[in-house]
Write an enzyme that holds these catalytic residues in place. Structure first.
Site, mmCIF file in Angstrom:
data_model
loop_
_atom_site.group_PDB
_atom_site.id
_atom_site.type_symbol
_atom_site.label_atom_id
_atom_site.label_comp_id
_atom_site.label_asym_id
_atom_site.label_seq_id
_atom_site.Cartn_x
_atom_site.Cartn_y
_atom_site.Cartn_z
ATOM 1 N N ASN A 1 41.917 45.436 1.302
ATOM 2 C CA ASN A 1 42.786 44.397 0.734
ATOM 3 C C ASN A 1 43.003 43.222 1.702
ATOM 4 O O ASN A 1 43.975 42.489 1.619
ATOM 5 C CB ASN A 1 44.103 44.993 0.233
ATOM 6 N N TYR B 1 49.475 53.210 11.997
ATOM 7 C CA TYR B 1 49.849 53.515 10.605
ATOM 8 C C TYR B 1 50.601 54.842 10.473
ATOM 9 O O TYR B 1 50.634 55.412 9.376
ATOM 10 C CB TYR B 1 48.592 53.559 9.736
ATOM 11 N N GLU C 1 55.497 46.277 15.477
ATOM 12 C CA GLU C 1 54.056 46.049 15.295
ATOM 13 C C GLU C 1 53.541 44.984 16.274
ATOM 14 O O GLU C 1 52.423 45.084 16.766
ATOM 15 C CB GLU C 1 53.773 45.659 13.840
ATOM 16 N N LYS D 1 41.875 42.247 8.120
ATOM 17 C CA LYS D 1 41.212 43.559 8.150
ATOM 18 C C LYS D 1 39.677 43.418 8.184
ATOM 19 O O LYS D 1 39.131 42.332 7.904
ATOM 20 C CB LYS D 1 41.668 44.370 6.937
ATOM 21 N N HIS E 1 47.033 42.756 6.381
ATOM 22 C CA HIS E 1 48.256 43.565 6.507
ATOM 23 C C HIS E 1 49.346 42.639 7.025
ATOM 24 O O HIS E 1 49.071 41.754 7.840
ATOM 25 C CB HIS E 1 48.048 44.713 7.508
HETATM 26 P P1 CMP Z 1 48.789 47.731 4.238
HETATM 27 O O1 CMP Z 1 49.731 46.659 3.862
HETATM 28 O O2 CMP Z 1 47.922 47.531 5.417
HETATM 29 O O3 CMP Z 1 49.622 49.096 4.451
HETATM 30 C C1 CMP Z 1 49.050 50.371 4.283
HETATM 31 C C2 CMP Z 1 47.734 50.329 3.574
HETATM 32 O O4 CMP Z 1 47.327 51.514 2.947
HETATM 33 C C3 CMP Z 1 47.782 49.314 2.445
HETATM 34 O O5 CMP Z 1 47.838 48.021 2.973
HETATM 35 C C4 CMP Z 1 46.515 49.662 1.669
HETATM 36 O O6 CMP Z 1 45.375 48.974 2.157
HETATM 37 C C5 CMP Z 1 46.321 51.155 1.994
HETATM 38 N N1 CMP Z 1 46.434 52.009 0.814
HETATM 39 C C6 CMP Z 1 45.465 52.805 0.330
HETATM 40 N N2 CMP Z 1 45.878 53.479 -0.755
HETATM 41 C C7 CMP Z 1 47.155 53.100 -0.973
HETATM 42 C C8 CMP Z 1 48.135 53.452 -1.958
HETATM 43 N N3 CMP Z 1 47.873 54.311 -2.949
HETATM 44 N N4 CMP Z 1 49.342 52.851 -1.881
HETATM 45 C C9 CMP Z 1 49.628 51.972 -0.870
HETATM 46 N N5 CMP Z 1 48.731 51.620 0.091
HETATM 47 C C10 CMP Z 1 47.519 52.170 0.034
#
Ligand code: CMP
Length: 136
Positions: free
Chosen positions: A115, A52, A129, A12, A118
């Protein structure tokens, strides 16, 4: 019995910006995942919203799509034994503060939004995906 799979991984914007791409790729390679394809791209907010869309009812959807389109990302096809689960174990929990020691999100994640990585959460989503980013 062997179970070779492919999964999609995204590095990311927060991690690309901090020059963590090679370090993260090395974690995959050291742990037995091959990087079959890799490209650095900068997607639009519309593309992020499509990617998403499973989260479209969530309160964080708009910020999530803005964030994924805010800077360059690296998308990869990882391949290996049980690759979907193997990648998720290497990433750690979604929220870096809950991520197990030495997982990618524990080492590099800044917040639940930033984070760092993904990864597909199932074999079926991995196929979709991969098709989304690599059109194959
Ligand atoms: P990712 O695995 O990319 O999938 C969806 C993303 O939403 C997740 O990582 C997080 O970076 C983001 N996100 C933000 N807020 C939340 C939340 N409360 N719960 C889960 N994902 C979240």
């Amino acid at each position: 019995m062997s179970n070779t799979e492919q999964t999609l991984s995204i590095i990311k914007p927060d991690a690309v910006e901090r020059n963590l791409v090679e370090e993260i790729k090395n974690i995959f390679i050291k742990n037995g995942l091959k990087i079959k394809e890799s490209k650095k791209i900068h997607i639009t907010k519309d593309e992020a919203s499509e990617f998403y869309k499973v989260h479209q009812s969530k309160p964080f959807y708009n910020d999530l799509c803005s964030y994924l389109s805010s800077g360059p990302i690296v998308v990869m096809i990882l391949e290996g034994e049980n690759a979907v689960l193997a990648n998720r174990k290497l990433m750690g929990a979604t929220n870096p503060k809950d991520a197990e020691a030495d997982t990618i999100r524990n080492l590099f994640g800044i917040s639940i939004d930033k984070n760092s990585v993904h990864g597909s959460d199932s074999k079926n989503n991995a196929k979709q995906e991969i098709e989304f980013f690599f059109k194959i």
